[in-house]
Design an enzyme around this catalytic site. Structure first.
Site, PDB file in Angstrom:
ATOM      1  CB  SER A  13      -0.842  -0.013   1.277  1.00 60.80           C
ATOM      2  OG  SER A  13      -1.418   1.250   1.512  1.00 60.80           O
ATOM      3  CE1 TYR A  71      -4.583  -1.770   5.061  1.00 63.01           C
ATOM      4  CE2 TYR A  71      -3.138   0.094   4.595  1.00 63.01           C
ATOM      5  CZ  TYR A  71      -3.963  -0.928   4.153  1.00 63.01           C
ATOM      6  OH  TYR A  71      -4.161  -1.110   2.799  1.00 63.01           O
TER       7      TYR A  71
HETATM    8  P1  NAD Z   1     -11.602  -5.958  -0.278  1.00 62.80           P
HETATM    9  O1  NAD Z   1     -12.212  -5.835   1.079  1.00 62.80           O
HETATM   10  O2  NAD Z   1     -12.449  -5.726  -1.480  1.00 62.80           O
HETATM   11  O3  NAD Z   1     -10.862  -7.361  -0.410  1.00 62.80           O
HETATM   12  C1  NAD Z   1     -10.225  -7.958   0.681  1.00 62.80           C
HETATM   13  C2  NAD Z   1     -10.207  -9.444   0.443  1.00 62.80           C
HETATM   14  O4  NAD Z   1      -9.559 -10.069   1.555  1.00 62.80           O
HETATM   15  C3  NAD Z   1     -11.615 -10.052   0.359  1.00 62.80           C
HETATM   16  O5  NAD Z   1     -11.607 -11.099  -0.568  1.00 62.80           O
HETATM   17  C4  NAD Z   1     -11.819 -10.585   1.780  1.00 62.80           C
HETATM   18  O6  NAD Z   1     -12.769 -11.642   1.853  1.00 62.80           O
HETATM   19  C5  NAD Z   1     -10.415 -11.070   2.071  1.00 62.80           C
HETATM   20  N1  NAD Z   1     -10.141 -11.276   3.486  1.00 62.80           N
HETATM   21  C6  NAD Z   1     -10.334 -10.435   4.516  1.00 62.80           C
HETATM   22  N2  NAD Z   1      -9.957 -11.033   5.666  1.00 62.80           N
HETATM   23  C7  NAD Z   1      -9.512 -12.266   5.337  1.00 62.80           C
HETATM   24  C8  NAD Z   1      -8.989 -13.372   6.068  1.00 62.80           C
HETATM   25  N3  NAD Z   1      -8.861 -13.334   7.401  1.00 62.80           N
HETATM   26  N4  NAD Z   1      -8.654 -14.492   5.401  1.00 62.80           N
HETATM   27  C9  NAD Z   1      -8.798 -14.571   4.054  1.00 62.80           C
HETATM   28  N5  NAD Z   1      -9.284 -13.566   3.305  1.00 62.80           N
HETATM   29  C10 NAD Z   1      -9.633 -12.433   3.940  1.00 62.80           C
HETATM   30  O7  NAD Z   1     -10.390  -4.932  -0.265  1.00 62.80           O
HETATM   31  P2  NAD Z   1      -9.368  -4.485  -1.409  1.00 62.80           P
HETATM   32  O8  NAD Z   1      -9.480  -3.019  -1.452  1.00 62.80           O
HETATM   33  O9  NAD Z   1      -9.487  -5.258  -2.641  1.00 62.80           O
HETATM   34  O10 NAD Z   1      -7.990  -4.850  -0.661  1.00 62.80           O
HETATM   35  C11 NAD Z   1      -7.121  -5.890  -1.076  1.00 62.80           C
HETATM   36  C12 NAD Z   1      -5.722  -5.564  -0.598  1.00 62.80           C
HETATM   37  O11 NAD Z   1      -5.306  -4.334  -1.183  1.00 62.80           O
HETATM   38  C13 NAD Z   1      -5.579  -5.402   0.912  1.00 62.80           C
HETATM   39  O12 NAD Z   1      -4.363  -5.988   1.351  1.00 62.80           O
HETATM   40  C14 NAD Z   1      -5.530  -3.894   1.086  1.00 62.80           C
HETATM   41  O13 NAD Z   1      -4.827  -3.517   2.246  1.00 62.80           O
HETATM   42  C15 NAD Z   1      -4.786  -3.501  -0.174  1.00 62.80           C
HETATM   43  N6  NAD Z   1      -4.967  -2.099  -0.571  1.00 62.80           N
HETATM   44  C16 NAD Z   1      -6.210  -1.603  -0.862  1.00 62.80           C
HETATM   45  C17 NAD Z   1      -6.342  -0.271  -1.221  1.00 62.80           C
HETATM   46  C18 NAD Z   1      -7.687   0.348  -1.551  1.00 62.80           C
HETATM   47  O14 NAD Z   1      -7.763   1.578  -1.647  1.00 62.80           O
HETATM   48  N7  NAD Z   1      -8.737  -0.398  -1.765  1.00 62.80           N
HETATM   49  C19 NAD Z   1      -5.196   0.539  -1.277  1.00 62.80           C
HETATM   50  C20 NAD Z   1      -3.948  -0.015  -0.992  1.00 62.80           C
HETATM   51  C21 NAD Z   1      -3.837  -1.340  -0.627  1.00 62.80           C
END
Ligand code: NAD
Length: 261
Positions: free
Chosen positions: A143, A156
């Site tokens: 991130s 985080y």
């Molecule tokens: P999201 O909530 O859409 O997806 C998260 C995924 O992780 C889902 O499939 C959820 O079911 C799964 N998950 C959560 N807890 C879990 C567990 N204990 N075991 C297995 N699976 C689990 O979110 P996203 O935005 O797609 O985020 C995905 C990654 O990207 C994360 O690591 C997040 O920190 C990172 N990220 C997101 C953003 C953003 O702005 N959306 C920015 C930077 C980094």
């Protein structure tokens, strides 16, 4: 070399960025193991769609990334289904926002486990296979918060900085085995998670949709545009290619200029 018939384990891939990774790799002919939470019927629909849209094999593991034993079981399922694991994408992640002095201890432990330690456990399980076959790609979704901090996101930010450090360490350990290890660091990505926050924030702050997007969500993102899950996934596909064979230990930003500021 083509990625066709390679196999990928992608954690947290039932929605958002993880699902985009699964679809982008499947489009290259990669068989995928998807993982994450959600309604069983929705997950089954996504799994079946990966197979019907791209003609690959897709399998689902319900492993909880907070549980090392279940992470090992997920990798075993990948191996027993596909014969090996060529690509590991550590993507599962959660968030909690609170000041340090009132940050719930169980949330701290959960975020460190899911967002950081799960990558260690998954790497530990796949590395012997990758070493034996002399090829591998390990990619983690870090991130912008692996490079910079924001208040109230202590767990985080700590976990994502740790993930970037683990990436560099693993890259050095695996450098001579044709296994590359990198992380991708998005800024704000347009996922259901982000979209669903908008109505509540509009109410809570008395703002219009535009104001929430520009003055709250995109305030730190100089392009004033969201990153898309597909843009993040395209970086992962590139990192899996031969062209990226010398990219290892890198932390690739896709944050609209956030960390340049
Ligand atoms: P999201 O909530 O859409 O997806 C998260 C995924 O992780 C889902 O499939 C959820 O079911 C799964 N998950 C959560 N807890 C879990 C567990 N204990 N075991 C297995 N699976 C689990 O979110 P996203 O935005 O797609 O985020 C995905 C990654 O990207 C994360 O690591 C997040 O920190 C990172 N990220 C997101 C953003 C953003 O702005 N959306 C920015 C930077 C980094």
């Amino acid at each position: 070399m083509t990625l066709k018939s390679k196999t990928a384990v992608i954690t947290g891939s039932t929605s958002g960025i993880g699902l985009a990774y699964a679809r982008a790799l499947a489009a290259e002919g990669v068989n995928v193991l998807i993982n994450g939470f959600g309604k069983p019927e929705d997950i089954e629909a996504e799994r079946a769609k990966l197979e019907s849209d791209f003609g690959v094999k897709a399998v689902y593991s319900p492993a909880d990334m907070g549980r090392p034993d279940q992470i090992a079981e997920m990798v075993t399922l990948g191996k027993s289904t596909f014969g090996t694991v060529d690509i590991l994408i550590n993507n599962a992640g959660i968030q909690h926002v609170a000041p340090i002095e009132t940050f719930p201890i169980d949330k701290w432990d959960q975020i460190i486990a899911i967002n950081m330690s799960s990558a260690f456990h998954a790497m530990r399980a796949v590395i012997p296979m990758m070493k034996a076959q002399g090829w591998g790609r390990i990619i983690s979704t870090a991130s912008a918060h692996s490079l910079t901090a924001s208040p109230f996101k202590s767990a985080y930010v700590t976990a994502k900085h740790g993930l970037a450090g683990l990436t560099k360490t693993a890259a050095l350990e695996l450098a001579t085995f044709k296994i590359t290890v990198n992380c991708i660091s998005p800024g704000y990505v347009w996922t259901p998670l982000v979209e669903n926050q908008i109505p509540d924030t509009m109410k809570a702050r008395g703002m219009t949709r535009e104001q929430v997007i520009n003055d709250v969500l995109l305030v730190a993102q100089p392009t004033k545009q969201f990153v898309t899950p597909e843009q993040v996934a395209a970086i992962a596909v590139f990192l899996c290619s031969d062209a990226a064979a010398q990219i290892t230990g890198a932390n690739i930003s896709a944050d609209g200029g956030w960390t340049a500021a």
